[in-house]
Design a protein around this motif. Sequence first.
Motif, PDB file in Angstrom:
ATOM      1  N   ILE A   1      25.265 -35.161  22.895  1.00 15.49           N
ATOM      2  CA  ILE A   1      25.982 -34.882  21.535  1.00 15.49           C
ATOM      3  C   ILE A   1      26.768 -33.980  21.252  1.00 15.49           C
ATOM      4  CG2 ILE A   1      23.980 -35.710  20.189  1.00 15.49           C
ATOM      5  CD1 ILE A   1      23.088 -32.875  19.816  1.00 15.49           C
ATOM      6  N   ALA A   2      27.983 -33.941  20.545  1.00 11.62           N
ATOM      7  CA  ALA A   2      29.066 -32.903  20.597  1.00 11.62           C
ATOM      8  C   ALA A   2      28.540 -31.597  19.895  1.00 11.62           C
ATOM      9  CB  ALA A   2      30.071 -33.560  19.789  1.00 11.62           C
ATOM     10  N   ALA A   3      29.104 -30.664  19.978  1.00 11.80           N
ATOM     11  CA  ALA A   3      28.638 -29.400  19.364  1.00 11.80           C
ATOM     12  C   ALA A   3      28.567 -29.468  17.774  1.00 11.80           C
ATOM     13  CB  ALA A   3      29.696 -28.288  19.783  1.00 11.80           C
ATOM     14  N   ASP A   4      29.455 -30.171  17.190  1.00 11.15           N
ATOM     15  CA  ASP A   4      29.205 -30.304  15.668  1.00 11.15           C
ATOM     16  C   ASP A   4      28.069 -30.896  15.286  1.00 11.15           C
ATOM     17  OD1 ASP A   4      30.260 -32.820  16.528  1.00 11.15           O
ATOM     18  OD2 ASP A   4      31.774 -33.001  14.940  1.00 11.15           O
ATOM     19  N   GLU A   5      27.682 -32.028  15.965  1.00 11.59           N
ATOM     20  CA  GLU A   5      26.336 -32.872  15.814  1.00 11.59           C
ATOM     21  C   GLU A   5      25.098 -31.867  16.084  1.00 11.59           C
ATOM     22  OE1 GLU A   5      23.944 -36.690  16.713  1.00 11.59           O
ATOM     23  OE2 GLU A   5      26.052 -36.501  17.394  1.00 11.59           O
ATOM     24  N   ALA A   6      25.353 -31.128  17.182  1.00 16.84           N
ATOM     25  CA  ALA A   6      24.153 -30.262  17.416  1.00 16.84           C
ATOM     26  C   ALA A   6      24.172 -29.139  16.366  1.00 16.84           C
ATOM     27  CB  ALA A   6      24.432 -29.518  18.892  1.00 16.84           C
ATOM     28  N   LEU A   7      25.083 -28.823  15.791  1.00 15.56           N
ATOM     29  CA  LEU A   7      25.145 -27.505  14.730  1.00 15.56           C
ATOM     30  C   LEU A   7      24.433 -28.207  13.673  1.00 15.56           C
ATOM     31  CD1 LEU A   7      25.945 -24.739  13.839  1.00 15.56           C
ATOM     32  CD2 LEU A   7      27.926 -25.874  12.945  1.00 15.56           C
ATOM     33  N   ARG A   8      24.787 -29.305  13.102  1.00  8.80           N
ATOM     34  CA  ARG A   8      24.075 -29.984  11.909  1.00  8.80           C
ATOM     35  C   ARG A   8      22.815 -30.447  12.273  1.00  8.80           C
ATOM     36  NH1 ARG A   8      28.927 -33.426  12.368  1.00  8.80           N
ATOM     37  NH2 ARG A   8      27.695 -35.174  13.061  1.00  8.80           N
ATOM     38  N   MET A   9      22.290 -30.699  13.642  1.00  8.98           N
ATOM     39  CA  MET A   9      20.980 -30.876  13.934  1.00  8.98           C
ATOM     40  C   MET A   9      20.144 -29.823  13.942  1.00  8.98           C
ATOM     41  SD  MET A   9      20.158 -32.860  17.550  1.00  8.98           S
ATOM     42  CE  MET A   9      20.866 -34.460  17.194  1.00  8.98           C
ATOM     43  N   GLY A  10      20.678 -28.534  14.007  1.00 15.55           N
ATOM     44  CA  GLY A  10      19.987 -27.391  14.148  1.00 15.55           C
ATOM     45  C   GLY A  10      19.626 -26.688  15.641  1.00 15.55           C
ATOM     46  N   LEU A  11      20.208 -27.663  16.579  1.00 16.68           N
ATOM     47  CA  LEU A  11      19.897 -27.105  17.886  1.00 16.68           C
ATOM     48  C   LEU A  11      20.822 -25.894  18.444  1.00 16.68           C
ATOM     49  CD1 LEU A  11      18.995 -27.821  20.865  1.00 16.68           C
ATOM     50  CD2 LEU A  11      21.152 -29.498  21.115  1.00 16.68           C
ATOM     51  N   VAL A  12      21.914 -25.960  17.847  1.00 12.36           N
ATOM     52  CA  VAL A  12      23.011 -24.865  17.780  1.00 12.36           C
ATOM     53  C   VAL A  12      23.054 -23.878  16.430  1.00 12.36           C
ATOM     54  CG1 VAL A  12      25.519 -24.272  17.910  1.00 12.36           C
ATOM     55  CG2 VAL A  12      24.661 -25.904  19.522  1.00 12.36           C
ATOM     56  N   GLN A  13      23.095 -22.695  16.692  1.00  5.68           N
ATOM     57  CA  GLN A  13      23.159 -21.893  15.438  1.00  5.68           C
ATOM     58  C   GLN A  13      24.597 -21.516  14.846  1.00  5.68           C
ATOM     59  OE1 GLN A  13      20.510 -21.535  17.699  1.00  5.68           O
ATOM     60  NE2 GLN A  13      19.833 -23.004  16.185  1.00  5.68           N
TER      61      GLN A  13
ATOM     62  N   ASN B   1      33.736 -27.466  22.226  1.00  3.86           N
ATOM     63  CA  ASN B   1      34.023 -28.481  23.525  1.00  3.86           C
ATOM     64  C   ASN B   1      32.452 -28.663  24.017  1.00  3.86           C
ATOM     65  OD1 ASN B   1      33.526 -26.416  25.159  1.00  3.86           O
ATOM     66  ND2 ASN B   1      35.218 -26.914  26.482  1.00  3.86           N
ATOM     67  N   ALA B   2      31.603 -28.114  23.535  1.00  5.53           N
ATOM     68  CA  ALA B   2      30.116 -28.233  24.120  1.00  5.53           C
ATOM     69  C   ALA B   2      29.544 -29.681  24.129  1.00  5.53           C
ATOM     70  CB  ALA B   2      29.227 -27.176  23.640  1.00  5.53           C
ATOM     71  N   GLN B   3      28.819 -29.949  25.049  1.00  3.51           N
ATOM     72  CA  GLN B   3      28.091 -31.270  24.842  1.00  3.51           C
ATOM     73  C   GLN B   3      26.638 -31.177  25.369  1.00  3.51           C
ATOM     74  OE1 GLN B   3      29.063 -34.807  24.394  1.00  3.51           O
ATOM     75  NE2 GLN B   3      31.213 -33.786  23.556  1.00  3.51           N
ATOM     76  N   PHE B   4      25.802 -31.507  24.619  1.00  6.89           N
ATOM     77  CA  PHE B   4      24.401 -31.222  25.001  1.00  6.89           C
ATOM     78  C   PHE B   4      23.704 -32.749  25.106  1.00  6.89           C
ATOM     79  CE2 PHE B   4      26.122 -27.787  22.262  1.00  6.89           C
ATOM     80  CZ  PHE B   4      25.470 -26.953  22.885  1.00  6.89           C
ATOM     81  N   GLY B   5      22.791 -32.927  26.205  1.00  4.85           N
ATOM     82  CA  GLY B   5      22.022 -33.944  26.442  1.00  4.85           C
ATOM     83  C   GLY B   5      20.848 -33.906  27.455  1.00  4.85           C
ATOM     84  N   GLN B   6      19.974 -34.681  27.630  1.00  9.27           N
ATOM     85  CA  GLN B   6      18.922 -34.749  28.233  1.00  9.27           C
ATOM     86  C   GLN B   6      18.981 -36.152  29.081  1.00  9.27           C
ATOM     87  OE1 GLN B   6      17.518 -30.687  27.789  1.00  9.27           O
ATOM     88  NE2 GLN B   6      16.908 -32.465  29.156  1.00  9.27           N
ATOM     89  N   PRO B   7      19.671 -36.195  29.903  1.00 10.88           N
ATOM     90  CA  PRO B   7      19.905 -37.817  30.525  1.00 10.88           C
ATOM     91  C   PRO B   7      18.968 -38.107  31.402  1.00 10.88           C
ATOM     92  CG  PRO B   7      21.262 -36.143  31.549  1.00 10.88           C
ATOM     93  CD  PRO B   7      20.449 -35.220  30.427  1.00 10.88           C
ATOM     94  N   GLU B   8      17.620 -37.542  31.619  1.00 12.01           N
ATOM     95  CA  GLU B   8      16.720 -37.877  32.551  1.00 12.01           C
ATOM     96  C   GLU B   8      16.143 -39.253  32.439  1.00 12.01           C
ATOM     97  OE1 GLU B   8      16.680 -33.358  32.250  1.00 12.01           O
ATOM     98  OE2 GLU B   8      16.808 -35.206  30.789  1.00 12.01           O
ATOM     99  N   ILE B   9      16.126 -39.623  31.220  1.00 12.10           N
ATOM    100  CA  ILE B   9      15.650 -41.273  31.120  1.00 12.10           C
ATOM    101  C   ILE B   9      16.603 -42.232  31.596  1.00 12.10           C
ATOM    102  CG2 ILE B   9      17.027 -41.676  28.866  1.00 12.10           C
ATOM    103  CD1 ILE B   9      13.290 -42.490  29.677  1.00 12.10           C
ATOM    104  N   LYS B  10      17.702 -42.003  31.821  1.00 14.34           N
ATOM    105  CA  LYS B  10      18.787 -42.898  32.604  1.00 14.34           C
ATOM    106  C   LYS B  10      18.357 -42.790  34.070  1.00 14.34           C
ATOM    107  CE  LYS B  10      22.374 -41.849  29.263  1.00 14.34           C
ATOM    108  NZ  LYS B  10      23.991 -41.260  29.163  1.00 14.34           N
ATOM    109  N   LEU B  11      17.777 -41.856  34.453  1.00 12.49           N
ATOM    110  CA  LEU B  11      17.299 -41.939  35.970  1.00 12.49           C
ATOM    111  C   LEU B  11      15.745 -42.405  36.154  1.00 12.49           C
ATOM    112  CD1 LEU B  11      19.808 -39.996  36.056  1.00 12.49           C
ATOM    113  CD2 LEU B  11      18.747 -38.632  37.777  1.00 12.49           C
ATOM    114  N   GLY B  12      15.239 -42.804  35.165  1.00 12.15           N
ATOM    115  CA  GLY B  12      13.872 -43.339  35.165  1.00 12.15           C
ATOM    116  C   GLY B  12      12.645 -42.367  34.965  1.00 12.15           C
ATOM    117  N   VAL B  13      13.202 -41.168  34.707  1.00  6.51           N
ATOM    118  CA  VAL B  13      12.184 -40.075  34.444  1.00  6.51           C
ATOM    119  C   VAL B  13      12.361 -39.377  33.168  1.00  6.51           C
ATOM    120  CG1 VAL B  13      12.328 -39.622  37.177  1.00  6.51           C
ATOM    121  CG2 VAL B  13      13.751 -38.325  35.583  1.00  6.51           C
ATOM    122  N   PHE B  14      11.623 -38.559  32.964  1.00  2.99           N
ATOM    123  CA  PHE B  14      11.546 -37.719  31.466  1.00  2.99           C
ATOM    124  C   PHE B  14      11.782 -36.399  32.015  1.00  2.99           C
ATOM    125  CE2 PHE B  14       7.150 -37.492  32.183  1.00  2.99           C
ATOM    126  CZ  PHE B  14       6.822 -36.363  31.629  1.00  2.99           C
TER     127      PHE B  14
END
Length: 255
Positions: free
Chosen positions: A163-175, A123-136
């Motif tokens: 992104i969901a956990a399965d996409e994060a796994l395919r991406m290599g973010l999650v091991q 059920n994990a979700q990963f993201g860097q939402p800072e750009i939505k606030l006008g920052v990075f």
Amino acid sequence: METPLKAWLEKDGALLRLRLSRPKANLVDAAMIAALHAALGQYRRHVMLRGVLVDAEGPHFSFGASVEEHLPAQCATMLASLHALLLEMLEFPVPVMVAVQGQCLGGGLELALACGRIFAAPNAQFGQPEIKLGVFAPAASALLPYRVNQPDAEDLLLTGRSIAADEALRMGLVQQLAEDPAAAAVGWFDQHLVGRSAAALACATVAARGVMQRQVRERLAELERLYLEWLMRTHDANEGLAAFLEKRQPAWTHQ
């Protein structure tokens, strides 16, 4: 005031457990950063240590940093303290693992990126939402390209999508995915690290991470300057943060 972090040793002193314990948000704010820094400093020289596992109480790993601490009056102090903590984690002399459930966003994901292996619940979700606030996200901008390929790093940094956990796994973010990611991390530690020499493991960790450590340290200094001397002088950065706190849509001027 109750500490936002629980810290203890397991496995006869071989494994340091660090648990974010201010659910449900587990914000990576000044108090959490200070607590993590203190715990890492306390156990850094522990002679039997062969691993660290960071996890969190509650349904979510972390919603990220405190938006209030991103405001102009505090952001320089916040960035300096967060980046010092992440460098300390990157340079810690034994492997650092992290177990993630629920939301792992912003500064929470940056914290995870400074660790080694990421174990995640389905059920994990990963993201860097800072750009939505006008920052990075300075730290993620430095760390993500070491974890995933450049286009995927840019995808997360420039879109702000989760992104969901399965996409994060395919991406290599999650091991590894596991229903109980902390138990999976402990199992991996038992299989691969607990039987190793702590002295050899410390040297091997420094050897494996040396180039990355130097490059990330240099990049963080550059990115702090970009954030403070350019971004925070724009209208849109200040407007985006204010709009978030006021629970309204931002009015961008693109300046």
